[in-house]
Enzyme design. Structure first.
Site, PDB file in Angstrom:
ATOM      1  N   HIS A   1      39.377  31.066  31.496  1.00 32.62           N
ATOM      2  CA  HIS A   1      39.533  31.472  32.901  1.00 32.62           C
ATOM      3  C   HIS A   1      38.359  30.946  33.731  1.00 32.62           C
ATOM      4  CE1 HIS A   1      40.033  33.911  36.467  1.00 32.62           C
ATOM      5  NE2 HIS A   1      38.817  34.372  36.288  1.00 32.62           N
TER       6      HIS A   1
ATOM      7  N   ARG B   1      46.928  27.129  32.076  1.00 30.39           N
ATOM      8  CA  ARG B   1      45.476  26.916  32.143  1.00 30.39           C
ATOM      9  C   ARG B   1      44.988  26.572  30.743  1.00 30.39           C
ATOM     10  NH1 ARG B   1      42.188  30.881  30.739  1.00 30.39           N
ATOM     11  NH2 ARG B   1      43.231  32.668  31.671  1.00 30.39           N
TER      12      ARG B   1
ATOM     13  N   TYR C   1      42.454  36.610  23.619  1.00 31.82           N
ATOM     14  CA  TYR C   1      43.792  37.007  24.083  1.00 31.82           C
ATOM     15  C   TYR C   1      44.877  35.932  23.954  1.00 31.82           C
ATOM     16  CZ  TYR C   1      42.036  34.697  28.333  1.00 31.82           C
ATOM     17  OH  TYR C   1      41.495  33.797  29.221  1.00 31.82           O
TER      18      TYR C   1
HETATM   19  C1  LIG Z   1      39.942  41.106  45.066  1.00 32.83           C
HETATM   20  C2  LIG Z   1      39.469  40.682  43.721  1.00 32.83           C
HETATM   21  N1  LIG Z   1      39.698  41.454  42.651  1.00 32.83           N
HETATM   22  C3  LIG Z   1      39.280  41.069  41.422  1.00 32.83           C
HETATM   23  C4  LIG Z   1      38.619  39.878  41.269  1.00 32.83           C
HETATM   24  C5  LIG Z   1      38.155  39.448  39.883  1.00 32.83           C
HETATM   25  N2  LIG Z   1      38.993  38.328  39.421  1.00 32.83           N
HETATM   26  C6  LIG Z   1      38.549  37.064  39.478  1.00 32.83           C
HETATM   27  S1  LIG Z   1      39.690  35.976  38.947  1.00 32.83           S
HETATM   28  C7  LIG Z   1      40.794  37.194  38.600  1.00 32.83           C
HETATM   29  C8  LIG Z   1      42.149  36.865  38.026  1.00 32.83           C
HETATM   30  C9  LIG Z   1      42.952  35.998  38.948  1.00 32.83           C
HETATM   31  O1  LIG Z   1      44.093  35.522  38.286  1.00 32.83           O
HETATM   32  P1  LIG Z   1      45.162  34.636  39.021  1.00 32.83           P
HETATM   33  O2  LIG Z   1      45.433  35.166  40.385  1.00 32.83           O
HETATM   34  O3  LIG Z   1      46.338  34.511  38.126  1.00 32.83           O
HETATM   35  O4  LIG Z   1      44.456  33.226  39.230  1.00 32.83           O
HETATM   36  P2  LIG Z   1      43.784  32.235  38.175  1.00 32.83           P
HETATM   37  O5  LIG Z   1      42.345  32.678  38.054  1.00 32.83           O
HETATM   38  O6  LIG Z   1      44.529  32.335  36.886  1.00 32.83           O
HETATM   39  O7  LIG Z   1      43.856  30.900  38.803  1.00 32.83           O
HETATM   40  C10 LIG Z   1      40.259  38.435  38.918  1.00 32.83           C
HETATM   41  C11 LIG Z   1      40.977  39.723  38.713  1.00 32.83           C
HETATM   42  C12 LIG Z   1      38.381  39.082  42.418  1.00 32.83           C
HETATM   43  N3  LIG Z   1      37.775  37.912  42.357  1.00 32.83           N
HETATM   44  N4  LIG Z   1      38.826  39.508  43.625  1.00 32.83           N
END
Ligand SMILES: Cc1ncc(C[n+]2csc(CCOP(=O)(O)OP(=O)(O)O)c2C)c(N)n1
Length: 370
Positions: free
Chosen positions: A267, A263, A276
Site C-alpha cells: 500500500h 496494486r 493479508y
Molecule cells: C480521511 C482519511 N481516512 C483514513 C486515511 C488513512 N488511509 C490512507 S490510505 C487508506 C486506504 C485507501 O484505500 P483506497 O481508497 O482503496 O486507495 P488506494 O490507497 O488503494 O489507492 C487509508 C484508510 C486517510 N488518509 N484519510
C-alpha cells in the site's frame, strides 16, 4: 417534478468490464469503443507506462535510503492512470490522490518536484495551473469535492472543460466522494469520477469494502452512469474514459468509471502486504501486467522493436536519475510554513499549535532531539 433518468437501467454498468486487449496482446475491436489513436500515440502510451514504472521504482529505492519519508507505489496501475489521463484535453483538469504518479507524468509534471511531498520538503514543486493538475490529496476522497466544485464552477462560467478525479475502492466508502457525486449528479457537472479498484484499501479487501454488485453500480444512487473497464488494458481505459469525457463535455453530466486493476506493491512503503495477501495471488495478478500486454500488442502490430525499447529505457533511466538528483538531500523548508495559507484569521487553538512547534524547534536548535 422528477429529475431521475428516464430509464434507470441506462445508469447501470455492463456485466463485464470493457476489454480490448488480451494479456497476449490480441486486440478485439469494439464498435462502442473505437480507437482514434495513431501509431505514434500507441507507442507514446507504452513509453509513458515504462517511464512511470521506472520512476516508481526509483521512489521506492529513495524511501529505502531514507530520502523519502514514505511512498505509495502505482506499480500495476500504470494503464489505468495513463489511459485515463491521456483521454483528457490539455485544458481539462485532474485532481489526484497520492498514488497518481502515472497521471502526473502524462501532465508533464516534474517527477522530482511532485515527490517532494513524500520527502516532506514541501507540498509539491509543481504549479497546478501550469499543468491543470491539482496537488496530491492525502485525506481520502477529498479531491473528489475539488473536482466536482471546479467542474460546477467551469460550467457556470460556460468554460467547456472537464475535470477528472482519481480515488480508490476504499474512497468510495468515504463521505466526501458521496457528497461530491451527489452535487455532480444534481448539477450535471462535467466531472469524471475515476475509481482505481486495485482490490485493497491498505489491508481491507474489496469484499469487505462494499456489498454492491460492483463499485460502478453505486453510481446509480447519484443519478450518474457507472462504467467498468479492464484497468490493466491501456487501450480500453483510454477508450472508455474518452467516451465519458466527450459525453461530459457535451453537457450530459458526470460519469463514474471503475477500472479493475491490481496494486502490485505494498500500500505504501510502511505496509507489509504479506500479512493479508498470498504470493499465489500476486503471481496470478502479474499475468495481467499492463506493460507486457501493451508490448505484446505493439509487437503484433509491428510497432515495437529493440531500438524503440532501448530509446524508452534510456529516457526512463534519465528521468529516474533526475528524480534522484532532485530529491537526494534536498533541503527541508521551514516547518513553520505549515501554518501559512491555512486561515485568513487564525484561531487561538491554531496559534497555540504554532507556538508549540516554534518552542520545540527552538529546543532542537539548542541540541535537544525533536
Ligand atoms: C480521511 C482519511 N481516512 C483514513 C486515511 C488513512 N488511509 C490512507 S490510505 C487508506 C486506504 C485507501 O484505500 P483506497 O481508497 O482503496 O486507495 P488506494 O490507497 O488503494 O489507492 C487509508 C484508510 C486517510 N488518509 N484519510
Amino acid at each position: 417534478m422528477s429529475t431521475a433518468a428516464s430509464d434507470p437501467n441506462d445508469l447501470l454498468p455492463p456485466d463485464e468490464p470493457v476489454h480490448l486487449l488480451d494479456p497476449d496482446g490480441t486486440y478485439h475491436a469494439d464498435p462502442d469503443h473505437p480507437l482514434d489513436l495513431d501509431d505514434g500515440q500507441l507507442r507514446e502510451l507504452y513509453r509513458m507506462m515504462v517511464v512511470t514504472r521506472k520512476v516508481d521504482r526509483e521512489a521506492i529505492n529513495l524511501q529505502r535510503q531514507g530520502q523519502l519519508g514514505v511512498y505509495a507505489s502505482c506499480m500495476g496501475q500504470e494503464a489505468a492512470q495513463i489511459g485515463s489521463a491521456y483521454a483528457l484535453a490539455a485544458d481539462d483538469w485532474i485532481f489526484p490522490s497520492y498514488r497518481e504518479l502515472g497521471a502526473a507524468l502524462v501532465r508533464e509534471v516534474d517527477a522530482a518536484g511532485f515527490l517532494h511531498l513524500y520527502r516532506g520538503t514541501w507540498l509539491s514543486d509543481h504549479d497546478p495551473y501550469a499543468h491543470n493538475f491539482g496537488l496530491m490529496s492525502i485525506p481520502i476522497g477529498t479531491q473528489a469535492l475539488h473536482a466536482a466544485g471546479f467542474a460546477m464552477g467551469a460550467a457556470f462560467d460556460d468554460n467547456p472543460i472537464v475535470t477528472m478525479t482519481y480515488f480508490g475502492d476504499g474512497g468510495t466508502s468515504e463521505g466526501d466522494p458521496h457528497e461530491a457525486m451527489t452535487f455532480a449528479g444534481v448539477f450535471k457537472a462535467p466531472v469524471i469520477f475515476f475509481v482505481q479498484n486495485n482490490q485493497y484499501a491498505i489491508s481491507v479487501p474489496l469484499e469487505r469494502q462494499t456489498a454492491a454488485p460492483s463499485l460502478a453500480h453505486k453510481a446509480i444512487g447519484y443519478g450518474i452512469p457507472g462504467f467498468r473497464v479492464d484497468g490493466n488494458d491501456v487501450l480500453a481505459t483510454y477508450a472508455v474514459t474518452r467516451r465519458a469525457v466527450e459525453r461530459a463535455r457535451q453537457g450530459h453530466g458526470p460519469a463514474f468509471i471503475e477500472a479493475m486493476t491490481y496494486r502490485m506493491e505494498a500500500h505504501t512503503t510502511s505496509d507489509d502486504p504479506t500479512r493479508y495477501r498470498t504470493q499465489e495471488e500476486l503471481d496470478e495478478a502479474a499475468k495481467t501486467d499492463p506493460i507486457a500486454r501493451m508490448r505484446n500488442y505493439l509487437t503484433a502490430r509491428d510497432l515495437y522493436d529493440q531500438d524503440l525499447e532501448d530509446g524508452i529505457e534510456e529516457q526512463a533511466k534519465a528521468t529516474a536519475t533526475a528524480v534522484r538528483a532532485g530529491i537526494y538531500d534536498a533541503e527541508h523548508g521551514d516547518p513553520l510554513e505549515l501554518f501559512e495559507h491555512v486561515y485568513d484569521d487564525p484561531t487561538g487553538h491554531f496559534d497555540h499549535q504554532r507556538e508549540q512547534l516554534q518552542a520545540e524547534l527552538a529546543g532542537a536548535v539548542d541540541g535537544e532531539d525533536l
